[in-house]
Design a protein around this motif. Structure first.
Motif, PDB file in Angstrom:
ATOM      1  N   GLY A  90       0.771  -1.099  -0.015  1.00 22.53           N
ATOM      2  CA  GLY A  90       0.091  -0.027  -0.175  1.00 22.53           C
ATOM      3  C   GLY A  90       1.125   1.302   0.279  1.00 22.53           C
ATOM      4  N   SER A 133       1.699   3.351  -2.473  1.00 20.93           N
ATOM      5  CA  SER A 133       1.827   4.420  -3.571  1.00 20.93           C
ATOM      6  C   SER A 133       1.359   5.635  -2.990  1.00 20.93           C
ATOM      7  N   ARG A 134       0.704   5.909  -1.652  1.00 18.98           N
ATOM      8  CA  ARG A 134       0.181   7.010  -1.250  1.00 18.98           C
ATOM      9  C   ARG A 134       0.198   7.291   0.236  1.00 18.98           C
ATOM     10  N   ILE A 157       0.171   6.871   4.204  1.00 15.21           N
ATOM     11  CA  ILE A 157       0.980   6.533   5.338  1.00 15.21           C
ATOM     12  C   ILE A 157       2.002   5.631   4.591  1.00 15.21           C
ATOM     13  N   ASP A 163       1.795  -1.928  -4.498  1.00  7.01           N
ATOM     14  CA  ASP A 163       0.320  -1.528  -4.576  1.00  7.01           C
ATOM     15  C   ASP A 163      -0.484  -2.017  -5.863  1.00  7.01           C
ATOM     16  N   ASP A 209      -2.212  -6.971  -6.552  1.00  3.65           N
ATOM     17  CA  ASP A 209      -3.260  -7.183  -5.383  1.00  3.65           C
ATOM     18  C   ASP A 209      -3.102  -7.893  -4.497  1.00  3.65           C
ATOM     19  N   ILE A 210      -2.893  -7.562  -3.082  1.00  2.00           N
ATOM     20  CA  ILE A 210      -2.373  -8.603  -2.264  1.00  2.00           C
ATOM     21  C   ILE A 210      -3.677  -9.532  -1.927  1.00  2.00           C
ATOM     22  N   ASN A 258       1.078  -2.459   5.261  1.00  5.06           N
ATOM     23  CA  ASN A 258       0.459  -1.414   5.431  1.00  5.06           C
ATOM     24  C   ASN A 258      -0.793  -1.282   4.810  1.00  5.06           C
ATOM     25  N   ALA A 286      -2.010  -1.759  12.355  1.00  5.89           N
ATOM     26  CA  ALA A 286      -3.272  -1.805  13.057  1.00  5.89           C
ATOM     27  C   ALA A 286      -3.936  -0.572  13.193  1.00  5.89           C
ATOM     28  N   TYR A 292     -13.846  -3.464  10.277  1.00  7.74           N
ATOM     29  CA  TYR A 292     -12.402  -2.834  10.396  1.00  7.74           C
ATOM     30  C   TYR A 292     -11.837  -3.032  11.473  1.00  7.74           C
ATOM     31  N   LYS A 335      -8.330  -5.243  12.255  1.00 10.48           N
ATOM     32  CA  LYS A 335      -7.038  -4.280  13.078  1.00 10.48           C
ATOM     33  C   LYS A 335      -6.936  -5.146  14.525  1.00 10.48           C
ATOM     34  N   GLY A 360      -3.741   6.725  15.448  1.00 19.02           N
ATOM     35  CA  GLY A 360      -5.233   7.290  15.824  1.00 19.02           C
ATOM     36  C   GLY A 360      -5.501   7.942  14.469  1.00 19.02           C
ATOM     37  N   ILE A 373      -4.776  10.252  11.692  1.00 19.96           N
ATOM     38  CA  ILE A 373      -3.664  10.796  11.037  1.00 19.96           C
ATOM     39  C   ILE A 373      -4.338  11.495   9.812  1.00 19.96           C
ATOM     40  N   THR A 433      -4.823  12.092   6.469  1.00 22.20           N
ATOM     41  CA  THR A 433      -4.484  11.468   5.246  1.00 22.20           C
ATOM     42  C   THR A 433      -5.848  11.499   4.315  1.00 22.20           C
ATOM     43  N   THR A 464      -9.067  10.007   6.068  1.00 23.36           N
ATOM     44  CA  THR A 464      -9.535  10.794   7.393  1.00 23.36           C
ATOM     45  C   THR A 464     -10.084  11.980   6.766  1.00 23.36           C
TER      46      THR A 464
HETATM   47  N1  NAD Z   1      -5.265   7.421   7.871  1.00 26.09           N
HETATM   48  C1  NAD Z   1      -5.682   7.030   9.350  1.00 26.09           C
HETATM   49  O1  NAD Z   1      -5.983   7.982  10.056  1.00 26.09           O
HETATM   50  C2  NAD Z   1      -5.267   5.512  10.021  1.00 26.09           C
HETATM   51  C3  NAD Z   1      -5.823   5.338  11.045  1.00 26.09           C
HETATM   52  C4  NAD Z   1      -5.518   4.342  11.798  1.00 26.09           C
HETATM   53  C5  NAD Z   1      -4.903   3.011  10.709  1.00 26.09           C
HETATM   54  N2  NAD Z   1      -4.537   3.367   9.439  1.00 26.09           N
HETATM   55  C6  NAD Z   1      -4.087   2.427   8.653  1.00 26.09           C
HETATM   56  O2  NAD Z   1      -3.011   2.685   7.786  1.00 26.09           O
HETATM   57  C7  NAD Z   1      -2.757   2.141   6.742  1.00 26.09           C
HETATM   58  C8  NAD Z   1      -2.602   2.961   5.683  1.00 26.09           C
HETATM   59  O3  NAD Z   1      -3.502   4.042   5.788  1.00 26.09           O
HETATM   60  P1  NAD Z   1      -3.711   5.411   4.605  1.00 26.09           P
HETATM   61  O4  NAD Z   1      -4.545   6.336   5.515  1.00 26.09           O
HETATM   62  O5  NAD Z   1      -2.576   5.759   4.226  1.00 26.09           O
HETATM   63  O6  NAD Z   1      -4.642   4.640   3.648  1.00 26.09           O
HETATM   64  P2  NAD Z   1      -4.770   5.055   1.859  1.00 26.09           P
HETATM   65  O7  NAD Z   1      -6.174   4.549   1.654  1.00 26.09           O
HETATM   66  O8  NAD Z   1      -4.628   6.382   1.797  1.00 26.09           O
HETATM   67  O9  NAD Z   1      -3.744   3.771   1.156  1.00 26.09           O
HETATM   68  C9  NAD Z   1      -3.953   2.631   1.502  1.00 26.09           C
HETATM   69  C10 NAD Z   1      -3.179   2.124   0.241  1.00 26.09           C
HETATM   70  O10 NAD Z   1      -3.347   0.779   0.468  1.00 26.09           O
HETATM   71  C11 NAD Z   1      -3.522   0.083  -0.969  1.00 26.09           C
HETATM   72  N3  NAD Z   1      -4.248  -0.958  -0.979  1.00 26.09           N
HETATM   73  C12 NAD Z   1      -5.632  -1.161  -0.823  1.00 26.09           C
HETATM   74  N4  NAD Z   1      -5.921  -2.585  -1.080  1.00 26.09           N
HETATM   75  C13 NAD Z   1      -4.871  -3.103  -1.591  1.00 26.09           C
HETATM   76  C14 NAD Z   1      -4.669  -4.325  -2.084  1.00 26.09           C
HETATM   77  N5  NAD Z   1      -5.904  -5.293  -2.193  1.00 26.09           N
HETATM   78  N6  NAD Z   1      -3.594  -4.820  -2.458  1.00 26.09           N
HETATM   79  C15 NAD Z   1      -2.465  -4.043  -2.613  1.00 26.09           C
HETATM   80  N7  NAD Z   1      -2.846  -2.489  -2.035  1.00 26.09           N
HETATM   81  C16 NAD Z   1      -3.833  -2.065  -1.457  1.00 26.09           C
HETATM   82  C17 NAD Z   1      -4.345   1.264  -1.729  1.00 26.09           C
HETATM   83  O11 NAD Z   1      -4.139   1.168  -3.070  1.00 26.09           O
HETATM   84  C18 NAD Z   1      -3.524   2.439  -0.999  1.00 26.09           C
HETATM   85  O12 NAD Z   1      -2.487   2.936  -1.866  1.00 26.09           O
HETATM   86  C19 NAD Z   1      -4.010   1.449   6.483  1.00 26.09           C
HETATM   87  O13 NAD Z   1      -3.842  -0.165   6.962  1.00 26.09           O
HETATM   88  C20 NAD Z   1      -5.043   1.816   7.516  1.00 26.09           C
HETATM   89  O14 NAD Z   1      -6.074   0.929   7.910  1.00 26.09           O
HETATM   90  C21 NAD Z   1      -4.725   4.609   8.972  1.00 26.09           C
END
Ligand code: NAD
Length: 450
Positions: A220, A222-223, A225, A244, A267-268, A291, A342, A356, A360, A387, A389, A391, A394
């Protein structure tokens, strides 16, 4: 993503208005800047006994201004609230506290020190794991440190943070890696956390590039976290492989090229994901960061099978199956570091997120359950629970819920992807083999699930 209130509260006009109206005034947190020489940019005060003695060996690498409670202790000068400089960091070794009465040592050390704190101060309390102590009163006194630490985290303000490190017998020489993280701006959005260190033979050779010579796979990436994690691991010297889904291949390859790494479009959850991944990783990996994650929110009464299955598959099943496949194929090197993303939703639960939160919480369970077996190969496995973040994930939350998520923590603001990435990068270090089966929240000490 931006936080308009944080920007306003830190402007000249905003500071005056916020002060006059008595509104919350979140401080802009200090973050790690590339090229910085030492983890602590200012004065550090250390107090306590044997663990402080052990920590004192690395103080000169942490800061150029270390002080003690008494002149000459640990070869340092004495700090006083009246004459000492503003303090940026405090270390208090509370491991010698063996009963309820001795807990007063906490008050005696911290009360004067709190008067001398500068901006964004970092506090670390050291103790012994209560479960390792025979004497129930001593174990209870060491357990008391948790309540103390979490309360101080809520009181410290000024963008400060407070953590508790339980140092197991034989792990004293692993303090430096943990202190470098918890006393520096790398842990800007981490507070109120309790981490256990155990003995570990692995060492970081060069603290400016702690991951040099290691290969890391980030899913994950490409963008959001994931991209920040890939950037941070590359900054720390790792060769990065960014994975990704195929539709974002262009963005993925562009970022991978910038970081001197390689993109893997996969695709995982694909039926042949494990086979494809093994083929893409002929040399194996030293660092594996799961991630990739998705949300598909609905209350359970209205949740479709597709929503349920897709979230469990991406967030939990794929990390399980892919880690297992890499292990069985010998592609996870000895001393590898596995980090799972998580969420505090997996700790506290969240309305509309039963799928979700289950995924997690399952990820946290995976780290805890697998740690002992993987430890035999020198491999550590840990979870990072972010918590709120800032992005794209959120930014999509409705405004009022978004504001609540942002403010309901000790920092009064959301974290940045970099904050999560720094925590992952710390877990990825060789010396972080001292930590396994644990969960580190990067949530500004969120009130949710605290
Ligand atoms: N943003 C937050 O506040 C927050 C809070 C708690 C946990 N998280 C966790 O942190 C991680 C990253 O979150 P984010 O906000 O950067 O999300 P995001 O949606 O911006 O990025 C997720 C990435 O995962 C990739 N992805 C999704 N399904 C996939 C698949 N089947 N195969 C390969 N890649 C896949 C997406 O293409 C995307 O690039 C996630 O696991 C999320 O649950 C985020």
């Amino acid at each position: 993503m931006s936080d308009p209130y944080l920007n306003f509260a830190n402007s000249a006009l905003g500071r005056r208005l916020v002060g006059a109206l008595g509104l919350p005034a979140p401080l802009r947190l200090e973050r790690w800047m590339a090229g910085r020489a030492r983890p602590v940019d200012g004065a550090l005060l250390i107090g306590g006994g044997v663990l402080a003695e052990a920590a004192s060996g690395c103080l000169q690498r942490l800061t150029d201004a270390a002080f003690a409670q008494q002149d000459g202790q640990f070869g340092l000068r004495r700090w006083t609230a009246e004459h000492g400089p503003k303090l940026k960091a405090l270390i208090f070794d509370a491991s010698g506290i063996g009963n309820a009465e001795q807990l007063r040592e906490l008050r005696e050390f911290f009360q004067p020190a709190l008067k001398g704190l500068g901006q964004c101060p970092r506090v670390v309390v050291l103790g012994r794991p209560p479960e390792s102590l025979q004497d129930p009163f001593a174990a209870s006194a060491q357990r008391a440190l948790e309540g103390f630490t979490r309360s101080l985290g809520k009181e410290i303000r000024r963008g400060g943070s407070v953590q508790l490190l339980y140092v197991g017998q034989g792990a004293e020489d692993q303090l430096e890696g943990a202190l470098r993280f918890f006393l520096s701006p790398k842990s800007a959005y981490v507070s109120g956390q309790v981490i256990r260190l155990t003995a570990c033979a692995a060492r970081v050779q060069d603290w400016t590039r702690p991951l040099a010579g290691l290969t890391a796979l980030v899913t994950g990436a490409s963008r959001g976290i994931g991209a920040a994690i890939a950037q941070t691991l590359a900054r720390d010297g790792a060769q990065v492989l960014l994975l990704d889904v195929p539709p974002v291949k262009n963005a993925l390859d562009a970022l991978a090229a910038r970081l001197g790494g390689r993109g893997i479009a996969l695709d995982i959850c694909a039926a042949d994901a494990a086979a494809q991944l093994l083929e893409a990783l002929p040399e194996g990996v030293d660092i594996l960061v799961h991630n990739a994650g998705i949300t598909r929110d609905k209350t359970l009464a209205k949740m479709s099978e597709a929503f349920w299955d897709s979230v469990i598959d991406v967030n939990l099943r794929a990390p399980q199956l892919l880690t297992q496949a890499l292990l069985e194929a010998g592609k996870l090197h000895a001393d590898a570091r596995v980090v799972l993303l998580a969420s505090i939703s997996g700790i506290a639960g969240n309305l509309g997120q039963s799928n979700y939160a289950a995924s997690k919480a399952g990820v946290i369970g995976l780290a805890q359950a697998w740690a002992p077996a993987l430890g035999k190969r020198g491999i550590s496995i840990n979870a990072v629970a972010p918590g709120f973040i800032e992005t794209q994930m959120t930014a999509a939350i409705p405004l009022t819920i978004r504001e609540a998520g942002r403010r309901m923590n000790s920092m009064g603001q959301g974290g940045l992807p970099q904050d999560v990435a720094e925590a992952v990068a710390w877990f990825a270090q060789p010396s972080s083999g001292a930590v396994s089966g644990q969960v580190l929240r990067v949530c500004g000490q969120s009130l949710l699930g605290a």
